[in-house]
Structures are given as C-alpha cells and as structure tokens.
Design a protein around this motif. Structure first.
Motif, PDB file in Angstrom:
ATOM      1  N   PHE A  35      17.732 104.961 -17.127  1.00 36.88           N
ATOM      2  CA  PHE A  35      18.345 105.393 -15.863  1.00 36.88           C
ATOM      3  C   PHE A  35      19.544 104.489 -15.621  1.00 36.88           C
ATOM      4  O   PHE A  35      19.397 103.335 -15.243  1.00 36.88           O
ATOM      5  N   VAL A  36      20.743 105.028 -15.877  1.00 39.70           N
ATOM      6  CA  VAL A  36      21.960 104.224 -15.795  1.00 39.70           C
ATOM      7  C   VAL A  36      22.759 104.635 -14.567  1.00 39.70           C
ATOM      8  O   VAL A  36      22.991 105.821 -14.344  1.00 39.70           O
ATOM      9  N   CYS A  37      23.150 103.643 -13.759  1.00 45.02           N
ATOM     10  CA  CYS A  37      24.026 103.940 -12.633  1.00 45.02           C
ATOM     11  C   CYS A  37      25.421 103.430 -12.917  1.00 45.02           C
ATOM     12  O   CYS A  37      25.591 102.339 -13.471  1.00 45.02           O
ATOM     13  N   LEU A  38      26.407 104.221 -12.538  1.00 44.09           N
ATOM     14  CA  LEU A  38      27.799 103.798 -12.671  1.00 44.09           C
ATOM     15  C   LEU A  38      28.349 103.626 -11.266  1.00 44.09           C
ATOM     16  O   LEU A  38      28.360 104.561 -10.464  1.00 44.09           O
ATOM     17  N   VAL A 199      21.457 100.076  -6.992  1.00 45.38           N
ATOM     18  CA  VAL A 199      20.472  99.031  -7.254  1.00 45.38           C
ATOM     19  C   VAL A 199      19.053  99.568  -7.106  1.00 45.38           C
ATOM     20  O   VAL A 199      18.143  99.177  -7.822  1.00 45.38           O
ATOM     21  N   CYS A 200      18.892 100.488  -6.181  1.00 44.81           N
ATOM     22  CA  CYS A 200      17.569 101.047  -5.925  1.00 44.81           C
ATOM     23  C   CYS A 200      17.112 101.947  -7.066  1.00 44.81           C
ATOM     24  O   CYS A 200      15.931 102.018  -7.372  1.00 44.81           O
ATOM     25  N   LEU A 201      18.044 102.634  -7.729  1.00 42.58           N
ATOM     26  CA  LEU A 201      17.652 103.638  -8.716  1.00 42.58           C
ATOM     27  C   LEU A 201      17.713 103.164 -10.156  1.00 42.58           C
ATOM     28  O   LEU A 201      16.872 103.522 -10.967  1.00 42.58           O
ATOM     29  N   GLY A 202      18.718 102.363 -10.496  1.00 44.97           N
ATOM     30  CA  GLY A 202      19.040 102.170 -11.907  1.00 44.97           C
ATOM     31  C   GLY A 202      18.196 101.138 -12.642  1.00 44.97           C
ATOM     32  O   GLY A 202      17.699 100.190 -12.059  1.00 44.97           O
ATOM     33  N   ASP A 203      18.039 101.368 -13.971  1.00 44.21           N
ATOM     34  CA  ASP A 203      17.577 100.298 -14.861  1.00 44.21           C
ATOM     35  C   ASP A 203      18.739  99.353 -15.108  1.00 44.21           C
ATOM     36  O   ASP A 203      18.565  98.154 -15.276  1.00 44.21           O
ATOM     37  N   LYS A 204      19.906  99.966 -15.220  1.00 47.19           N
ATOM     38  CA  LYS A 204      21.113  99.199 -15.431  1.00 47.19           C
ATOM     39  C   LYS A 204      22.168  99.727 -14.477  1.00 47.19           C
ATOM     40  O   LYS A 204      22.210 100.918 -14.205  1.00 47.19           O
ATOM     41  N   VAL A 205      23.005  98.805 -13.979  1.00 47.31           N
ATOM     42  CA  VAL A 205      24.135  99.230 -13.172  1.00 47.31           C
ATOM     43  C   VAL A 205      25.411  98.779 -13.874  1.00 47.31           C
ATOM     44  O   VAL A 205      25.577  97.589 -14.150  1.00 47.31           O
ATOM     45  N   TYR A 206      26.270  99.735 -14.211  1.00 44.75           N
ATOM     46  CA  TYR A 206      27.577  99.387 -14.766  1.00 44.75           C
ATOM     47  C   TYR A 206      28.582  99.397 -13.628  1.00 44.75           C
ATOM     48  O   TYR A 206      28.651 100.359 -12.868  1.00 44.75           O
ATOM     49  N   LEU A 207      29.352  98.325 -13.547  1.00 43.16           N
ATOM     50  CA  LEU A 207      30.375  98.260 -12.521  1.00 43.16           C
ATOM     51  C   LEU A 207      31.716  98.560 -13.172  1.00 43.16           C
ATOM     52  O   LEU A 207      32.105  97.907 -14.144  1.00 43.16           O
ATOM     53  N   ILE A 208      32.397  99.580 -12.655  1.00 41.44           N
ATOM     54  CA  ILE A 208      33.685  99.974 -13.230  1.00 41.44           C
ATOM     55  C   ILE A 208      34.779  99.448 -12.300  1.00 41.44           C
ATOM     56  O   ILE A 208      34.625  99.437 -11.083  1.00 41.44           O
ATOM     57  N   SER A 209      35.870  98.964 -12.900  1.00 38.70           N
ATOM     58  CA  SER A 209      36.917  98.313 -12.109  1.00 38.70           C
ATOM     59  C   SER A 209      37.838  99.344 -11.480  1.00 38.70           C
ATOM     60  O   SER A 209      37.759 100.525 -11.789  1.00 38.70           O
ATOM     61  N   TYR A 219      24.664  94.968 -14.901  1.00 34.04           N
ATOM     62  CA  TYR A 219      23.517  94.282 -14.302  1.00 34.04           C
ATOM     63  C   TYR A 219      22.256  94.993 -14.734  1.00 34.04           C
ATOM     64  O   TYR A 219      22.166  96.218 -14.624  1.00 34.04           O
ATOM     65  N   LYS A 220      21.330  94.198 -15.257  1.00 36.00           N
ATOM     66  CA  LYS A 220      20.046  94.777 -15.635  1.00 36.00           C
ATOM     67  C   LYS A 220      19.102  94.581 -14.452  1.00 36.00           C
ATOM     68  O   LYS A 220      19.070  93.506 -13.848  1.00 36.00           O
ATOM     69  N   PRO A 232      13.325  91.795  -1.613  1.00 35.36           N
ATOM     70  CA  PRO A 232      14.266  90.666  -1.596  1.00 35.36           C
ATOM     71  C   PRO A 232      15.032  90.515  -2.913  1.00 35.36           C
ATOM     72  O   PRO A 232      16.214  90.163  -2.901  1.00 35.36           O
ATOM     73  N   ASN A 233      14.375  90.822  -4.030  1.00 37.66           N
ATOM     74  CA  ASN A 233      15.088  90.745  -5.316  1.00 37.66           C
ATOM     75  C   ASN A 233      16.294  91.674  -5.334  1.00 37.66           C
ATOM     76  O   ASN A 233      17.367  91.322  -5.810  1.00 37.66           O
ATOM     77  N   LEU A 234      16.060  92.867  -4.801  1.00 38.44           N
ATOM     78  CA  LEU A 234      17.140  93.856  -4.805  1.00 38.44           C
ATOM     79  C   LEU A 234      18.270  93.405  -3.886  1.00 38.44           C
ATOM     80  O   LEU A 234      19.449  93.556  -4.205  1.00 38.44           O
ATOM     81  N   ILE A 235      17.881  92.834  -2.739  1.00 40.64           N
ATOM     82  CA  ILE A 235      18.913  92.412  -1.795  1.00 40.64           C
ATOM     83  C   ILE A 235      19.741  91.267  -2.379  1.00 40.64           C
ATOM     84  O   ILE A 235      20.971  91.251  -2.253  1.00 40.64           O
ATOM     85  N   TYR A 236      19.080  90.393  -3.097  1.00 39.91           N
ATOM     86  CA  TYR A 236      19.796  89.300  -3.756  1.00 39.91           C
ATOM     87  C   TYR A 236      20.816  89.865  -4.751  1.00 39.91           C
ATOM     88  O   TYR A 236      21.985  89.490  -4.760  1.00 39.91           O
ATOM     89  N   LEU A 237      20.348  90.821  -5.556  1.00 40.85           N
ATOM     90  CA  LEU A 237      21.226  91.442  -6.548  1.00 40.85           C
ATOM     91  C   LEU A 237      22.397  92.159  -5.876  1.00 40.85           C
ATOM     92  O   LEU A 237      23.541  92.079  -6.304  1.00 40.85           O
TER      93      LEU A 237
END
Ligand SMILES: Nc1ncnc2c1ncn2[C@@H]1O[C@H](COP(=O)(O)OP(=O)(O)OP(=O)(O)O)[C@@H](O)[C@H]1O
Ligand SMILES: [Mg+2]
Lengths: 280, 245
Positions: A35-38, A199-209, A219-220, A232-237
C-alpha cells in the motif's frame, strides 16, 4: 503486481509559458501487495505519474514496467479510481458496477451475482437501482470503488479518491479501504495531498517535491493495523514529514510569485490599480 | 389558458374597432365557423394527412442519416475537417432556398417537399449529434479505458449513450424546423397539404380559411412538441442527471 518506475520524466508544452518539466527522473518500485501513498503539494505531477502508471498518459523518457512488461495501454488489471467518481450518469449503480465485467464479455447472470456482493460491501445495497445523480458524493465514490473492486484487479490506482468528501465520510471510507486491503491484499497506489491520510493508510509514503517533481524522501510506516486516528507513533511521523512537506509547499508558493513577476515584466499581468492612479 | 382567452378577447376587440374591413380581418366567431366547415367537408383533414405524411417521411430520413453522419463527424477527424465545415456552410442557407433546385430535381410533387423537410431537419440532426459526441466528458472515456474497454466498446457503451441528451434536443429542434420547411414548401409548390390550403384561401380572398389553417398549423406544432418532444427531452435529461427536478 510489481510495478517498477524507471527514470520517468515528463514535460508539458503550454502555449503561454512554453515547456514545463513536470516529472524529473522518478525512480521507485511498488512491491506486490504493498500500500503505497504518494504525497506532494498541489500541481507537482502526482496525477500525471498515476496516469502514466495507468497507461492513460506516457512519459517523455524512462518507462514503467508491470510484472516486467512495459506499460503500453490501460488495462483492467490496474483500475483507476478518480477524484470525481466518474460514474456513467445513464446507468444505475448496479449497471455502473458491472460495466467492467460487461467489457470483459462476462455473462449477465454471472455479472449480477458478483456485482451484488461488492455493492453490499460498500453499503449501497439499498441503492442498486438508483442513478448517480440520486447519490451523495460519498455514495458515488463508494460506487466507483465497488466498480473497480468487482473487476478483481491486481492493482488499484487511486487519485485523491476522498479529496472532495467531508471529514466523517472520509474517515469512514479510509477505514473501509484498509479493511478491503487487509482482506484482499491488492497492490494499492494512493495519491493524496493530505498528510494525515497518507500516514494513516500507507505502508510507505513517498514524498514528491514541488515542480519539477522528483521523489524527495521515503517513509516506511510500521505501525500496526487497523490504524487509529490519535496513534502517537503516527503523530510523531506526521510532524517529521510535515517539516519536509512545508519546504515544498513554500517552494510552490514562491514559484507562483516568480511567475507573476515574470509576467508583469512583460506587461501582461500589470496590476490595474497602478494605471488608474498614474494620471491623477 | 387565461392567456388564450385574453388573446381571443384582443382579437375580437380589434375586429370591433374596424381597423380593417371585416373580410380582411374576420372575427373569432366566423373563423370558428370556417374551421368547423373545413373539418366537415374534410378539406382540412385531407390536408393534414398529406402534410403529416410528408413531414414524417422527411423527418425520419433526416433522423437516421443525420445521426449517422453526426456520429461519423464526431468520431473521425478526417470527416470533420472535410464534410464538417461543408455542412456548417450549408446551414447558412435557409432550406426553402433549395426549393427551385428541388423542383428541378424531383419535379412538382411530394418528393421536392420531402427533400426540403429533410434538409431542414437533417442539418440540425448532424450538428447536434456531432456536438453530443464531442461533448462526452473525457473523464468517462478514461474511466472506460481503465476498465479495459476497447475502441468499439467505448463508442457503443460510452460515446453513444453520453450523446443521447444532445441528440434528443436536436430531434426536438429538428422537428420544429421540419415543420417550418414543410409549410413554406407547400405554400410555394404543392397541390395538397396545409400550406396549399392556406395559399388557396389567400387566392380566393378568404381570410377565414387562411387564419383557420394558421391555427391548425400552430396547434399541431404545439401539440407534437408539448405532448411528445418536450416530455421525451425532459425524461432523458432527468435520467441523465442533467436537470434538477
Ligand atoms: N495536458 C496538460 N497540458 C499542460 N499542462 C498540464 C497538463 N496536465 C497537467 N499539466 C500541468 O502539470 C502539472 C501537474 O499536474 P498534475 O495534475 O499531475 O498535478 P497534481 O500533483 O495531481 O496536483 P493536484 O494535487 O492539485 O491534483 C500542473 O502544473 C499542470 O498545470
Ligand atoms: Mg491531481
């Protein structure tokens, strides 16, 4: 389904500004069942990239391969869910959901039995015979999710599917999508500009510039599922990613201002009030 | 309804003031008598049947060919750039201007009038079908593609149904234009039909007959539009979600 994106670049020509580089040498791999989020600021080329993976658009250079085969055209193995539900207005919910199966020449009886399960799965059982204009925005989006799922694609390509919904419906659909994913383990490519959602959905989040878009960071996310709103882990991320995202959003704002400046030097976007005051 | 009563009252008033002599401006009552007479001796009925036959034939041919050509124009660029611009050019000519040619080609008969009806309706059918095909929202085409539809399926299952509202609006407009073309054609060159009966009234100086026929023409036009075309258009637009109740 394993998708490899190799050195993908894309320019668009515009008559007024000339060529703009939208995607700049994008490289990453989507693993089977991932599950990849962009995530990225508006206008950075997220939809363009999704369309290229879908086969609805083509890169200027580089290529996308799906299970080793280069993408040449759209296929029912990677169904797109668009931001606007894109239902066919002349078909009922039932007929809309069975559209893809009809395209595959599956017999009517078989179609009907499969379709009803998916319509129930997205809680539209009471609306099978309703037309799209009789549905709310969230219901339309659910119907379009059912329409994609019923084809049992190996991959779902979702372009800000919940972007136009209110917060409650959005949360509900996010929970439902996670359930569907954990049941079916389809590969999902999910485009969004909502950090919390990514952050809530993805296994990985790719950040595009910002433009020209390239992958800025990955981010894994290991948090256990189903993920809870206030984890709290998610909020930190989220905070960590936010710092990085903010830079890009500022760049976008700067790009817009630069553009205005260039234009006003050519006298095209000269503010009107300046002329009004000059003769006093 | 109130509007019609008012209209007839104004008509009666003008008649009473004698702006024109009575034989040029008959009273509502005498026109009603003429209408009843005309229906009793079957002149009007025969004329209506002759006219309806022509318009139906011309209109149906226009509908079929118009939709077919319109689909071709909408789908293929080559047709659009060649026939398309030609048709827009043709549209600038009022269809009745074709009558002299039609008379030479078909002779002084039904066919010439049917040809005029066909031209009046056909061009509009072509243009609105073409507009319908070109106006299909791209997002629907992309949705169909991503569900694995091929070109033929996209045309049959997306483009065609998506252009139906535009085609139906075209049908309504085309009927109105066909009706005009028909009456104009019959006025000038026919020995049957409503237009011809109207012209006969003029030639005999019988304004009661002229006005009777005008009323019949208006009534048939209003009834076909109101009872059939308007309803069909509204139903389609509602089903397609284009109209808010
Ligand atoms: N067909 C096109 N012709 C010219 N420019 C285009 C075309 N399609 C997209 N663009 C440009 O490409 C850039 C990226 O578009 P894209 O739709 O991929 O952005 P996005 O990241 O999905 O943005 P958003 O989050 O707002 O949906 C935009 O600046 C847009 O103006
Ligand atoms: Mg987008």
């Amino acid at each position: 389904m394993k998708v490899v994106i190799e050195n993908v670049s894309k320019k668009f020509k515009r008559p007024d500004v000339g060529e703009i580089q939208i995607l700049d040498n994008i490289n990453f791999t989507i693993e089977e069942g991932e599950f990849v989020c962009l995530l990225g600021p508006s206008g950075c080329g997220k939809s363009t990239l999704l369309n290229i993976i879908a086969g609805l658009d083509f890169p200027d250079s580089g290529q996308v391969t799906v299970n080793g085969e280069p993408v040449k055209k759209p296929g029912a193995d990677r169904v797109v869910i668009f931001q606007e539900a894109a239902l066919f207005p002349w078909l009922t919910v039932l007929e809309n959901v069975e559209f893809g199966l009809k395209m595959k020449h599956i017999s009517k009886e078989e179609r009907r039995s499969r379709v009803l399960d998916y319509i129930k799965m997205v809680h539209l059982g009471r609306f099978v015979n309703a037309y799209p204009h009789e549905l709310s925005g969230g219901m339309k989006q659910r119907a379009s999710i059912a329409r994609a799922l019923v084809m049992d694609p190996q991959m779902l390509l979702m372009d800000e599917p919940f972007g136009s919904l209110d917060a409650q419906t959005r949360n509900l659909l996010e929970v439902e999508l996670q359930e569907i994913w954990s049941k079916t383990h389809k590969t999902i490519f999910f485009v969004t500009h909502n950090l919390r959602e990514a952050v809530c959905l993805g296994d990985k989040v790719y950040l595009i510039s910002a433009r020209p878009g390239h992958i800025k960071s990955v981010y894994k996310i290991d948090a256990s599922r189903p993920r809870k709103e206030g984890d709290p882990n998610l909020i930190y991320l989220q905070d960590k990613i936010m710092d990085c995202l903010r830079e890009e959003i500022e760049k976008v704002v700067k790009q817009e201002i630069d553009l205005d400046y260039v234009l006003s030097k050519d006298g095209i976007l000269c503010p009107v009030d300046r002329n009004l005051g000059s003769n006093i | 309804m109130v509007f019609f009563v008012l209209l007839i009252a104004i008509w009666e008033a003008i008649y009473r003031f004698h702006f024109w002599p009575g034989f040029l401006f008959p009273s509502p009552f005498s026109v009603t008598l003429a209408l009843i007479d005309g229906f009793n001796d079957k002149t009007f009925l025969i004329a209506i049947i002759a006219s309806l036959r022509r318009i139906l034939i011309g209109y149906l041919i226009a509908l079929m060919l118009g939709v077919m050509i319109g689909l071709l124009l909408g789908k293929y660029k080559i047709f659009d750039e060649t026939i398309g611009s030609f048709i827009v050019g043709l549209q600038a000519i009022p269809s009745i201007a074709w009558l002299p040619l039609a008379l030479l080609w078909f002779g002084l008969n039904d066919k010439a009038i049917i040809f005029i009806v066909f031209l009046s309706a056909g061009l509009i059918m072509i243009i609105s079908t073409d507009a319908g095909v070109k106006g299909v929202p791209p997002i629907l085409l992309r949705a169909a593609k991503t569900m694995g539809a091929n070109d033929m399926q996209i045309f049959k299952d997306v483009v065609l149904p998506a252009s139906i509202p535009s085609i139906v609006s075209g049908m309504r407009l085309a009927w109105a234009f066909a009706w005009r073309g028909l009456v104009a054609g019959e006025l000038l060159a026919s020995n049957t039909g409503l237009g011809q009966v109207l012209m006969m009234g003029r030639n005999m100086g019988d304004m009661r007959q002229v006005i009777s026929v005008m009323i019949i023409i208006a009534m048939i036009g209003l009834l076909t539009d109101g009872l059939f075309f308007k309803k069909m258009e509204r139903n389609i637009r509602r089903k397609w979600g284009l109209e808010s109740r």
